[in-house]
Scaffold this motif. Structure first.
Motif, PDB file in Angstrom:
ATOM      1  N   SER A  75       0.851  -1.186   0.000  1.00 35.24           N
ATOM      2  CA  SER A  75       0.000   0.000   0.000  1.00 35.24           C
ATOM      3  C   SER A  75       0.885   1.233   0.000  1.00 35.24           C
ATOM      4  O   SER A  75       1.914   1.271   0.677  1.00 35.24           O
ATOM      5  CB  SER A  75      -0.900   0.020   1.232  1.00 35.24           C
ATOM      6  OG  SER A  75      -1.524   1.280   1.384  1.00 35.24           O
ATOM      7  N   HIS A  76       0.489   2.227  -0.770  1.00 34.78           N
ATOM      8  CA  HIS A  76       1.274   3.457  -0.827  1.00 34.78           C
ATOM      9  C   HIS A  76       0.998   4.368   0.361  1.00 34.78           C
ATOM     10  O   HIS A  76       1.671   5.382   0.539  1.00 34.78           O
ATOM     11  CB  HIS A  76       0.972   4.199  -2.133  1.00 34.78           C
ATOM     12  CG  HIS A  76       1.138   3.350  -3.356  1.00 34.78           C
ATOM     13  ND1 HIS A  76       2.277   2.628  -3.598  1.00 34.78           N
ATOM     14  CD2 HIS A  76       0.301   3.088  -4.387  1.00 34.78           C
ATOM     15  CE1 HIS A  76       2.142   1.963  -4.733  1.00 34.78           C
ATOM     16  NE2 HIS A  76       0.948   2.213  -5.222  1.00 34.78           N
ATOM     17  N   ALA A  77       0.025   4.000   1.186  1.00 41.48           N
ATOM     18  CA  ALA A  77      -0.321   4.809   2.353  1.00 41.48           C
ATOM     19  C   ALA A  77       0.468   4.327   3.569  1.00 41.48           C
ATOM     20  O   ALA A  77       0.331   3.176   3.987  1.00 41.48           O
ATOM     21  CB  ALA A  77      -1.813   4.728   2.626  1.00 41.48           C
ATOM     22  N   GLU A  78       1.282   5.181   4.119  1.00 49.01           N
ATOM     23  CA  GLU A  78       2.097   4.830   5.277  1.00 49.01           C
ATOM     24  C   GLU A  78       1.648   5.637   6.486  1.00 49.01           C
ATOM     25  O   GLU A  78       1.309   6.817   6.371  1.00 49.01           O
ATOM     26  CB  GLU A  78       3.572   5.120   4.996  1.00 49.01           C
ATOM     27  CG  GLU A  78       4.484   4.801   6.168  1.00 49.01           C
ATOM     28  CD  GLU A  78       5.935   5.126   5.864  1.00 49.01           C
ATOM     29  OE1 GLU A  78       6.802   4.312   6.222  1.00 49.01           O
ATOM     30  OE2 GLU A  78       6.202   6.197   5.281  1.00 49.01           O
ATOM     31  N   TYR A  79       1.661   4.974   7.645  1.00 52.85           N
ATOM     32  CA  TYR A  79       1.327   5.672   8.882  1.00 52.85           C
ATOM     33  C   TYR A  79       2.320   5.265   9.966  1.00 52.85           C
ATOM     34  O   TYR A  79       2.609   4.076  10.104  1.00 52.85           O
ATOM     35  CB  TYR A  79      -0.105   5.336   9.342  1.00 52.85           C
ATOM     36  CG  TYR A  79      -0.472   6.047  10.627  1.00 52.85           C
ATOM     37  CD1 TYR A  79      -0.911   7.368  10.599  1.00 52.85           C
ATOM     38  CD2 TYR A  79      -0.324   5.409  11.861  1.00 52.85           C
ATOM     39  CE1 TYR A  79      -1.222   8.024  11.779  1.00 52.85           C
ATOM     40  CE2 TYR A  79      -0.630   6.068  13.038  1.00 52.85           C
ATOM     41  CZ  TYR A  79      -1.077   7.372  12.997  1.00 52.85           C
ATOM     42  OH  TYR A  79      -1.366   8.032  14.161  1.00 52.85           O
ATOM     43  N   PRO A  80       2.834   6.247  10.701  1.00 55.55           N
ATOM     44  CA  PRO A  80       2.696   7.691  10.523  1.00 55.55           C
ATOM     45  C   PRO A  80       3.324   8.156   9.202  1.00 55.55           C
ATOM     46  O   PRO A  80       4.291   7.559   8.731  1.00 55.55           O
ATOM     47  CB  PRO A  80       3.458   8.272  11.719  1.00 55.55           C
ATOM     48  CG  PRO A  80       3.574   7.147  12.704  1.00 55.55           C
ATOM     49  CD  PRO A  80       3.650   5.903  11.898  1.00 55.55           C
ATOM     50  N   VAL A  81       2.767   9.190   8.642  1.00 58.90           N
ATOM     51  CA  VAL A  81       3.264   9.733   7.378  1.00 58.90           C
ATOM     52  C   VAL A  81       4.726  10.142   7.544  1.00 58.90           C
ATOM     53  O   VAL A  81       5.101  10.781   8.534  1.00 58.90           O
ATOM     54  CB  VAL A  81       2.402  10.936   6.932  1.00 58.90           C
ATOM     55  CG1 VAL A  81       2.982  11.564   5.675  1.00 58.90           C
ATOM     56  CG2 VAL A  81       0.956  10.508   6.706  1.00 58.90           C
ATOM     57  N   GLY A  82       5.556   9.759   6.594  1.00 63.95           N
ATOM     58  CA  GLY A  82       6.967  10.109   6.636  1.00 63.95           C
ATOM     59  C   GLY A  82       7.807   9.241   7.561  1.00 63.95           C
ATOM     60  O   GLY A  82       8.986   9.530   7.790  1.00 63.95           O
ATOM     61  N   ARG A  83       7.221   8.158   8.058  1.00 64.74           N
ATOM     62  CA  ARG A  83       7.937   7.295   9.002  1.00 64.74           C
ATOM     63  C   ARG A  83       9.216   6.728   8.395  1.00 64.74           C
ATOM     64  O   ARG A  83      10.267   6.705   9.043  1.00 64.74           O
ATOM     65  CB  ARG A  83       7.015   6.164   9.444  1.00 64.74           C
ATOM     66  CG  ARG A  83       7.683   5.084  10.303  1.00 64.74           C
ATOM     67  CD  ARG A  83       6.671   4.010  10.687  1.00 64.74           C
ATOM     68  NE  ARG A  83       7.266   2.909  11.427  1.00 64.74           N
ATOM     69  CZ  ARG A  83       7.805   1.819  10.866  1.00 64.74           C
ATOM     70  NH1 ARG A  83       7.808   1.718   9.538  1.00 64.74           N
ATOM     71  NH2 ARG A  83       8.327   0.864  11.602  1.00 64.74           N
ATOM     72  N   SER A  84       9.145   6.241   7.155  1.00 64.10           N
ATOM     73  CA  SER A  84      10.300   5.590   6.537  1.00 64.10           C
ATOM     74  C   SER A  84      11.469   6.545   6.381  1.00 64.10           C
ATOM     75  O   SER A  84      12.622   6.207   6.709  1.00 64.10           O
ATOM     76  CB  SER A  84       9.914   5.017   5.168  1.00 64.10           C
ATOM     77  OG  SER A  84       8.946   3.996   5.315  1.00 64.10           O
ATOM     78  N   GLU A  85      11.187   7.741   5.862  1.00 66.65           N
ATOM     79  CA  GLU A  85      12.250   8.724   5.659  1.00 66.65           C
ATOM     80  C   GLU A  85      12.901   9.126   6.981  1.00 66.65           C
ATOM     81  O   GLU A  85      14.100   9.446   7.022  1.00 66.65           O
ATOM     82  CB  GLU A  85      11.691   9.959   4.947  1.00 66.65           C
ATOM     83  CG  GLU A  85      11.308   9.723   3.494  1.00 66.65           C
ATOM     84  CD  GLU A  85       9.898   9.175   3.333  1.00 66.65           C
ATOM     85  OE1 GLU A  85       9.392   9.183   2.195  1.00 66.65           O
ATOM     86  OE2 GLU A  85       9.293   8.749   4.338  1.00 66.65           O
ATOM     87  N   LYS A  86      12.128   9.102   8.055  1.00 62.62           N
ATOM     88  CA  LYS A  86      12.682   9.422   9.366  1.00 62.62           C
ATOM     89  C   LYS A  86      13.457   8.252   9.948  1.00 62.62           C
ATOM     90  O   LYS A  86      14.513   8.423  10.575  1.00 62.62           O
ATOM     91  CB  LYS A  86      11.544   9.819  10.311  1.00 62.62           C
ATOM     92  CG  LYS A  86      12.004  10.254  11.693  1.00 62.62           C
ATOM     93  CD  LYS A  86      10.808  10.714  12.536  1.00 62.62           C
ATOM     94  CE  LYS A  86      11.268  11.234  13.898  1.00 62.62           C
ATOM     95  NZ  LYS A  86      10.110  11.699  14.720  1.00 62.62           N
TER      96      LYS A  86
END
Length: 430
Positions: free
Chosen positions: A223-234
């Motif tokens: 799924s392209h929806a990640e929660y929390p938003v921006g979690r991966s980049e952080k």
């Protein structure tokens, strides 16, 4: 960028050698190994892989006389599912299935898979497995529905043969034991929690396993929806900052991204010197997997969900993966998994098999890894099965202070299930 691929690690390395290595050196082998073009034309590569697929895996020559299968039982006790195979001359093998899958697949096992093997010579296991997919049109249920039951039966048959030959399973599917000790990586499978919570859980688990490598989840799982938003980049830089340069780090997106989304994530992982990038796009997006691999230097891993040997053939011949991760249960057992490992090895690619978490799957994974020459330096270890009473004379089945587990060396799969537990099992009939 050209279509060459990074070697995961050099083929000469074994788990035994890696166990004592400095983690920074291991990471350097992930990141700095030379990239090589795939040799020959595509037609020549396919011909090479097809020749490998024709080579036998099971050591049939160890057994001179027929071993006719008299019965195959699926046993159930509490949440556990076990398979017991018996031959007409009194030999017996046992396996522990993937309980999560077998809970819903047992009618398929009992009605569509097990009956095919009755009366057959177990020595023909290599031919029986594909034939079982044709029986009752089982191929129409391609995927977990047939491969988990088939793997469960194969493991029991290999256990029977191992006890007959007084050899561990690895010596029934491989030329020798390449790895008698397995270095583990600590996996965290959580999503939908903050980057900080993920870090806390990784710290907790690494303190128990003593692993020198870790892997965590990215994205939203198919799924392209990640929660929390921006979690991966952080999370990507935070894991490196927390665990330092000594830790070997990888991450798995479980097919969360399109190529346009996956490539920037991969470049961020490269910046922080990650070891490999697992399933950047959905597993059956083969062209897109190669597209991501072409755009990045980090090795691309995949195959956990793949049910097809032919599709692995495509991914290897076309350079879509640097690391193959076939699952012992989901892919239908060790014989098929060995075929994929051999194909990967032919082009300098590594095999880090996936293993589902229930039952005693990690034991089967260790036996398989013991028998392959192109295993990676660290392998996945799932939680212990504390609900199944068992004993192993040759291994604690726990990781030591260096994050290393001894592979069982007893006959068969080397683990004894409590006889009282087996007596209390019911036999499922559909």
């Amino acid at each position: 960028m050209n279509t060459t691929r990074r070697r995961f690690i050099t083929n000469t390395l074994s788990s035994g050698a890696i166990a004592g290595a400095i983690p920074t050196a291991a990471r350097a082998q992930f990141l700095n190994a030379p990239r090589h073009g795939l040799p020959g034309t595509l037609k020549e590569r396919y011909a090479k892989l097809d020749a490998i697929l024709k080579q036998p895996v099971f050591k049939r020559e160890l057994f001179a006389d027929p071993v006719i299968i008299e019965s195959i039982e699926l046993l159930h006790n509490k949440k556990q599912y076990l398979c017991r195979v018996r031959s007409k001359d009194g030999h017996e093998g046992l396996s522990v299935s993937n309980a999560q899958q077998m809970e819903v697949l047992y009618p398929m096992f009992v009605k569509h898979i097990a009956p095919f093997f009755i009366g057959k010579d177990a020595r023909d296991i290599e031919e029986l497995i594909p034939a079982a997919t044709v029986y009752e049109n089982n191929y129409k249920a391609q995927g977990l529905a047939i491969w988990v039951p088939i793997a469960t039966i194969e493991f029991a048959i290999l256990d029977m043969f191992g006890k007959m030959a007084k050899k561990p399973i690895g010596l029934l599917i491989g030329d020798k034991i390449y790895n008698d000790r397995i270095s583990v990586y600590q996996a965290n499978g959580e999503r939908d929690i903050s980057a900080e919570e993920t870090i806390d859980h990784l710290k907790r688990d690494v303190a128990i396993s003593n692993a020198k490598a870790i892997k965590f989840k990215l994205g939203g799982r198919m799924s392209h929806a990640e929660y929390p938003v921006g979690r991966s980049e952080k999370l990507i830089p935070l894991v490196r900052k927390t665990f330092g340069d000594q830790m070997v780090i990888s991450a798995d997106s479980n097919g969360s991204y399109t190529p346009a989304e996956a490539i920037p994530i991969g470049k961020l992982m490269q910046e922080y010197k990650y070891a490999f990038y697992e399933e950047p796009v959905p597993f059956d997006w083969y062209e897109e997997t190669r597209q991501v691999a072409d755009a990045l230097d980090i090795p691309i891993a995949g195959g956990e969900q793949e049910p097809s040997t032919h599709n692995f053939r495509w991914l290897i011949a076309n350079g879509g993966l640097s690391i193959v991760q076939q699952d012992m249960f989901y892919f239908g057992g060790m014989i098929r998994c060995m075929q994929v490992a051999r194909m990967a090895n032919a082009f300098g690619k590594q095999c880090i098999p996936h293993i589902s978490s229930t039952g005693l799957g990690y034991v089967y994974m260790m036996h398989f890894v013991s028998a392959i020459s192109n295993s990676g330096p660290y392998h996945e270890f799932k939680e212990f099965n504390n609900e199944l009473p068992y004993h192993c004379d040759t291994s604690s089945l726990r990781s030591d202070s260096n994050g290393v587990i001894q592979v069982p060396s007893g006959p068969g799969f080397g683990v004894d299930i409590d006889p009282d537990f087996l007596k209390k099992c019911s036999v499922l009939t559909g």
